[in-house]
Motif scaffolding. Structure first.
Motif, PDB file in Angstrom:
ATOM      1  N   ALA A  44       0.689  -1.242  -0.047  1.00 31.09           N
ATOM      2  CA  ALA A  44      -0.061  -0.054   0.159  1.00 31.09           C
ATOM      3  C   ALA A  44       0.874   1.232   0.156  1.00 31.09           C
ATOM      4  O   ALA A  44       0.561   2.230  -0.669  1.00 31.09           O
TER       5      ALA A  44
ATOM      6  N   LEU B 187       2.357   1.713  -3.432  1.00 34.69           N
ATOM      7  CA  LEU B 187       1.355   2.239  -4.248  1.00 34.69           C
ATOM      8  C   LEU B 187       0.959   3.476  -4.383  1.00 34.69           C
ATOM      9  O   LEU B 187       0.996   4.312  -5.158  1.00 34.69           O
TER      10      LEU B 187
ATOM     11  N   LEU C 112      -4.951   5.951  -8.950  1.00 30.72           N
ATOM     12  CA  LEU C 112      -5.069   4.427  -8.400  1.00 30.72           C
ATOM     13  C   LEU C 112      -6.076   4.608  -7.408  1.00 30.72           C
ATOM     14  O   LEU C 112      -6.341   5.539  -6.508  1.00 30.72           O
ATOM     15  N   ARG C 113      -6.592   3.432  -6.888  1.00 23.49           N
ATOM     16  CA  ARG C 113      -7.490   3.212  -5.553  1.00 23.49           C
ATOM     17  C   ARG C 113      -6.738   2.177  -4.945  1.00 23.49           C
ATOM     18  O   ARG C 113      -6.635   1.202  -5.563  1.00 23.49           O
ATOM     19  N   ILE C 114      -6.621   2.293  -3.557  1.00 26.42           N
ATOM     20  CA  ILE C 114      -6.180   1.340  -2.778  1.00 26.42           C
ATOM     21  C   ILE C 114      -6.879   0.907  -1.795  1.00 26.42           C
ATOM     22  O   ILE C 114      -7.641   1.781  -1.362  1.00 26.42           O
TER      23      ILE C 114
ATOM     24  N   SER D 298      -5.027  -1.719  -8.654  1.00 26.01           N
ATOM     25  CA  SER D 298      -5.253  -0.533  -8.230  1.00 26.01           C
ATOM     26  C   SER D 298      -5.753   0.372  -9.397  1.00 26.01           C
ATOM     27  O   SER D 298      -6.437   1.336  -9.240  1.00 26.01           O
TER      28      SER D 298
END
Lengths: 665, 309
Positions: free
Chosen positions: B28, B31, B171-173, B279
């Motif tokens: 995480a 990213l 991006l989505r984490i 992501s």
């Protein structure tokens, strides 16, 4: 618009040098095997013209003027006509074609000329088959067609941009693509009896160890050719060596020098009585230009297409001019001849006037001492055994009185001498006898399981008439050289008799022997599957394929339809290949590497990136990973790192992959 | 301009330092940095209390960025974020009073609780890197990095971001619960707030800008471009309500480059693309049949279907 530009017209472009040289080379290759049957002057002329053309082209000299060539062509045509007396037929045609091809090479200036030469070259390849259909020749001609095809490709490669290796590859793949058509034509093209286009097979091909007469003492050398005469495939085990007598012409008449056959006599009814089981076999005869079918003694019956003479010889309707196959049967234990008719008694006792007085005297003495005919036969055999007779293939010439000379002076000879003098002695003693010629022996080939009988196995023996037993085979040669009968001709000769190397070693080195057997098996299969594939076999194959009894019209239609299908398949394959994206050369090598991994039992996933693959290898296959690391890192470098790749790096990468080996665990 | 080695050294230092605060969430963290280096914005979607705020805060401290947290509520107005013009009596003119958006790192907490009007005010600022109020354009600081958090959509009283808005976050984490070991370390360790205060910046805004520039120099071969193109093409095969947009493709390329830089390489491998793909697609692709798949499962499906060219 652009058509007016002369440089766009292919026909006016200068031919590229490598194409011209390749075409000339291929024509030379094609004409060389014609040396065996072209008249020497014609062969020399066409080969010379071709070499001249090659030299002029190689040194970039100008070609001779048109007019000169025209004169040369007319002269050549006239020479050909004078030599053969005609311009029609196989030999004049091929001769003319070879010469004109040589001349054409000297005026090959434009694309049109070159194309013509290429296609004439293909045609000249075909004409070879009018002379010989030997397997080795065909291999040679395949090479020659490869060379012509390379010439054709070079011709179309106007910019001369292809390397020789890629041209050769292309030519080979073109030839391979034509393979299905070749097979199709071979199987489906309507076949006719007899040689191709009724062109008579000439003596060159038909060499036989047999003739319809024999003259002991006249020739000091017997045919020692190890050419195959025929092959026999038995349904069961082949007969033992001593029973491998293959019956040819029977000789009755003797004029003191020469034995000849009698006029054809009809077969007596119930003349053959089998005393043992009947053996069936397949006989594959090489062309002999004679109608004789060399059947195992004694033939059971004549199959449909054959006729049996009164001498129990099988005769075909036509001289055998191509490899032919027969289904035959034989009794190896038999009794032949019910009764001796007047004619046979007269012929069987016939002797020339006032020859061989000593032999007659000897025979008369046996007659007086013996109570019956069997006794006389035994006395004669004992004579051959006890006197110092020598079996040799090069006896002295006997011009004066061959029988007496052989029996009492030289005492050296081969089967003809023994059989001939034995029959003479029998007749002089009052026992009806005759000479039988044919072949004796045969070598068993354990690889393809057939008997091979060579020309050098030609033999002559005798048959005597014994009341109650009929015609009984007596082989006087066996009395002198039993091993000739038991083990074949190679073992019965002394060192001074020169036999071809392969024959001499027949019982020697096992390696050479095995190689020889293998080679002959190949020859056998070639004969059986290709050359003996006649109309009957074709029909049988059609029935097996479920096509029923196709007539020639049906065959042509099937041929056209299946050719169309093949073309369709090719088209589909090509269209699909066009659509498929062309793989990058580096990627293609990498795929090769991946395939090697798969062969070693390592799962490979197309979605797995190279560095992930390396990590996995290091974890699960540490021994493979050591070598694989270098390859994978180079792959990453070449494919993902620097956009400009140099050829050296790529070839190093290719070498690494070629060397890469995985040990199967 | 910064040389590659220093760049990699500093990035490693950043990762290590943050790793001390956010235990067991290396991926995480990486990213998040990828997102920052790719000059994009990050969306963290997770349940409360897993360390979203702590992550954002520690990033700000370590990177030495000016940090603002905006708590989104349903009554939050655009002006509360962007700022207002206030009348100044002494000068007799209006004076711009910048809102919290004028910061280098913004944590937009629970962005889906605000009204769409307020949400779009922030998203426009993110896209444009500037704010226009009453005809005057105010340039936002640089680097400008927005970390938005949102609770999973099931919760009541929220305004889920529409797809077009989601596309703005490259991006989505999600952080997820820590594993057993990390959780024990967390419970045994000091208070995270105390630790945060002790953090010293490892780098500076200027250096971050240099690193962002460095991403543009990461080598990208045509084979890799083919791979990205084929991946994107595959998502447009009708399996999803809509495939990846060209903007998403560019985001994939940029974040792949940033990921490669974080790995210490100056070229992109297919693995980099595969690493950031979950992501990138998680918040962009919705299955036609609304099948429930995690972002990882969905990305795996794409990766497995597209052979690397």
């Amino acid at each position: 618009m652009s058509n007016r530009d002369p440089s766009n017209n292919l026909d006016t472009l200068p031919l590229n040098r490598s194409a011209v040289l390749w075409i000339i080379l291929s024509q030379i290759l094609i004409v060389i095997p014609h040396s065996t049957h072209l008249p020497n002057w014609a062969f020399g002329l066409s080969l010379g013209l071709m070499i001249l053309a090659g030299w002029l082209r190689w040194t970039d000299r100008p070609l001779p003027p048109r007019g000169l060539l025209g004169v040369a062509a007319i002269t050549g045509g006239i020479a050909c006509f004078l030599y053969f007396g005609t311009l029609n037929g196989r030999d004049p045609g091929v001769t003319l074609l070879s010469m004109m091809l040589g001349l054409k090479l000297l005026e090959m200036r434009r694309l049109r000329d070159a194309m013509l030469v290429v296609f004439l070259g293909y045609f000249l390849i075909i004409t070879q088959f009018l002379y010989s259909q030997h397997m080795l020749l065909i291999l040679y001609l395949i090479m020659a067609s490869l060379a012509v095809t390379i010439g054709l490709i070079s011709l179309n490669d106007v910019r001369d941009s292809l390397k020789l290796s890629s041209k050769a590859k292309l030519a080979a793949s073109l030839l391979l693509q034509s393979l299905p058509f070749m097979l199709l034509l071979f199987i489906l093209f309507p076949r006719i009896h007899g040689p191709l286009w009724g062109i008579p097979t000439q003596d060159g091909q038909a060499r036989s160890g047999l003739s319809d007469s024999m003259e002991p003492g006249q020739f000091s050398n017997l045919i020692r050719s190890d050419e195959p005469a025929f092959r026999a495939v038995f349904d069961g085990a082949p007969p033992v060596e001593e029973l491998r007598y293959w019956r040819g012409p029977v000789l009755w008449q003797f004029d003191g020098r020469r034995w000849t056959s009698r006029p054809p006599a009809p077969l007596e009814a119930n003349g053959i009585e089998g005393l043992g089981p009947i053996e069936t076999y397949r006989l594959i005869l090489e062309p002999s230009n004679k109608p004789w079918v060399l059947a195992l003694d004694i033939p059971g019956a004549a199959p449909g297409e054959l006729r049996m003479t009164g001498d129990f010889q099988l005769i075909a309707a036509q001289p055998i001019k191509e490899v032919t196959e027969f289904e035959l049967s034989a009794y190896t234990k038999y009794r032949i001849g019910k009764e001796l008719n007047q004619e046979e008694r007269r012929l069987g006792l016939q002797l020339p006037q006032s020859t061989a007085p000593r032999a007659r005297a000897l025979a008369r003495s046996w007659r007086d001492q013996s109570s019956n005919n069997v006794d006389i036969v035994n006395k004669a055999l004992r004579y051959f055994r006890q006197q110092p007779f020598v079996y040799t293939l090069s006896p002295p010439l006997m011009r004066q009185d061959p029988v007496d000379q052989f029996l009492f002076e030289s005492q050296r000879g081969f089967c003809e001498h023994y059989a001939g003098s034995f029959v003479f002695l029998m007749r002089a003693a009052g026992v009806p006898a005759r000479v039988v010629t044919g072949y004796l022996g045969g070598e068993y080939n354990p690889i393809a399981q057939y008997l091979l009988i060579r020309q050098s196995d030609a033999h002559a023996w005798a048959e005597v008439w014994l009341d109650g037993d009929g015609w009984v085979r007596v082989d006087p040669t066996a009395a002198v050289a039993p091993e000739r009968v038991e083990r074949g001709i190679g073992s019965s000769l002394s060192g001074s008799d020169q036999l071809p190397l392969l024959l001499r070693n027949r019982y020697g080195h096992s390696f050479i022997n095995r190689a020889r057997m293998m080679w002959d098996s190949v020859d056998y299969y070639w004969n059986y599957w290709v050359l003996a594939f006649g109309p009957e076999r074709q029909q049988a194959l059609m029935r097996e394929l479920g096509l029923g009894n196709l007539n020639w019209r049906g065959m042509i239609i099937t041929l056209l339809v299946s050719s169309g299908l093949i073309i369709l398949i090719y088209t589909l394959v090509f269209v699909l290949r066009e659509r498929r994206p062309i793989l990058d050369p580096i990627k293609r090598q990498y795929v090769r590497f991946l395939k090697k991994l798969v062969r070693a039992g390592i799962m490979v996933n197309q979605s797995e990136g190279p560095s992930d693959l390396l990590k996995r290898l290091e974890k699960d296959y540490p021994d493979i990973a050591i070598e694989a690391r270098e390859i994978i890192q180079r792959y990453i470098d070449l494919r993902y790192k620097k956009p400009a790749n140099n050829m050296k790096k790529i070839s190093q990468f290719n070498v690494l992959i070629s060397k890469f080996k995985t040990k199967r665990s | 301009m910064m040389d590659a080695d220093t760049c990699i050294y500093e990035l490693n230092a950043i990762r290590e330092t943050i790793g001390k605060i956010i235990i067991g969430k290396e991926r995480a963290i990486r990213l998040s940095l990828t997102c920052l280096l790719a000059n994009g914005h990050l969306l963290i979607e997770d349940v409360p209390g897993v360390g979203k705020t702590t992550l954002a805060h520690s990033l700000a401290r370590v990177l030495g960025l000016e940090y603002q947290r905006i708590q989104f509520t349903s009554d939050l107005l655009p002006a509360d974020i962007l700022g207002v013009n206030v009348y100044d009596r002494e000068t007799g003119s209006f004076h711009f009073h910048p809102g919290p958006v004028f910061s280098q790192l913004i944590l937009a907490d629970e962005i889906n609780r605000a009204t769409p009007k307020t949400q779009s005010a922030l998203l426009e600022a993110m896209e444009e890197q500037q704010v226009s109020i009453e005809g005057i354009t105010h340039v936002l600081p640089s680097p400008f990095f927005v970390i938005a958090t949102q609770n999973p959509l099931e919760q009541a009283g929220t305004f889920p971001l529409p797809e077009s808005q989601l596309d703005r976050f490259i991006l989505r984490i999600s952080l997820g619960y820590p594993d057993a070991e990390s959780e024990r370390a967390l419970l045994l360790g000091q208070d995270r707030r105390e630790l945060l205060k002790e953090l010293d910046p490892v780098t500076s805004p200027e250096r971050i800008r240099a690193m962002q520039a460095q991403v543009g120099h990461i080598q990208c071969s045509s084979a890799l471009i083919d791979y990205i193109q084929q991946l994107i093409q595959w998502t447009r095969n009708g399996q999803y309500q809509q495939g990846l947009s060209p903007r998403a493709g560019l985001a994939l390329l940029r974040s792949g480059r940033a990921w490669a830089l974080l790995d210490g390489r100056d070229y992109v491998l297919p693995e980099d693309i595969q690493a950031v793909l979950p992501s990138l697609t998680g918040h962009r692709l919705v299955h036609q049949n609304h099948s429930v798949m995690t972002a990882e499962e969905q990305a795996r499906e794409i990766i497995d279907s597209v052979p690397i060219p």
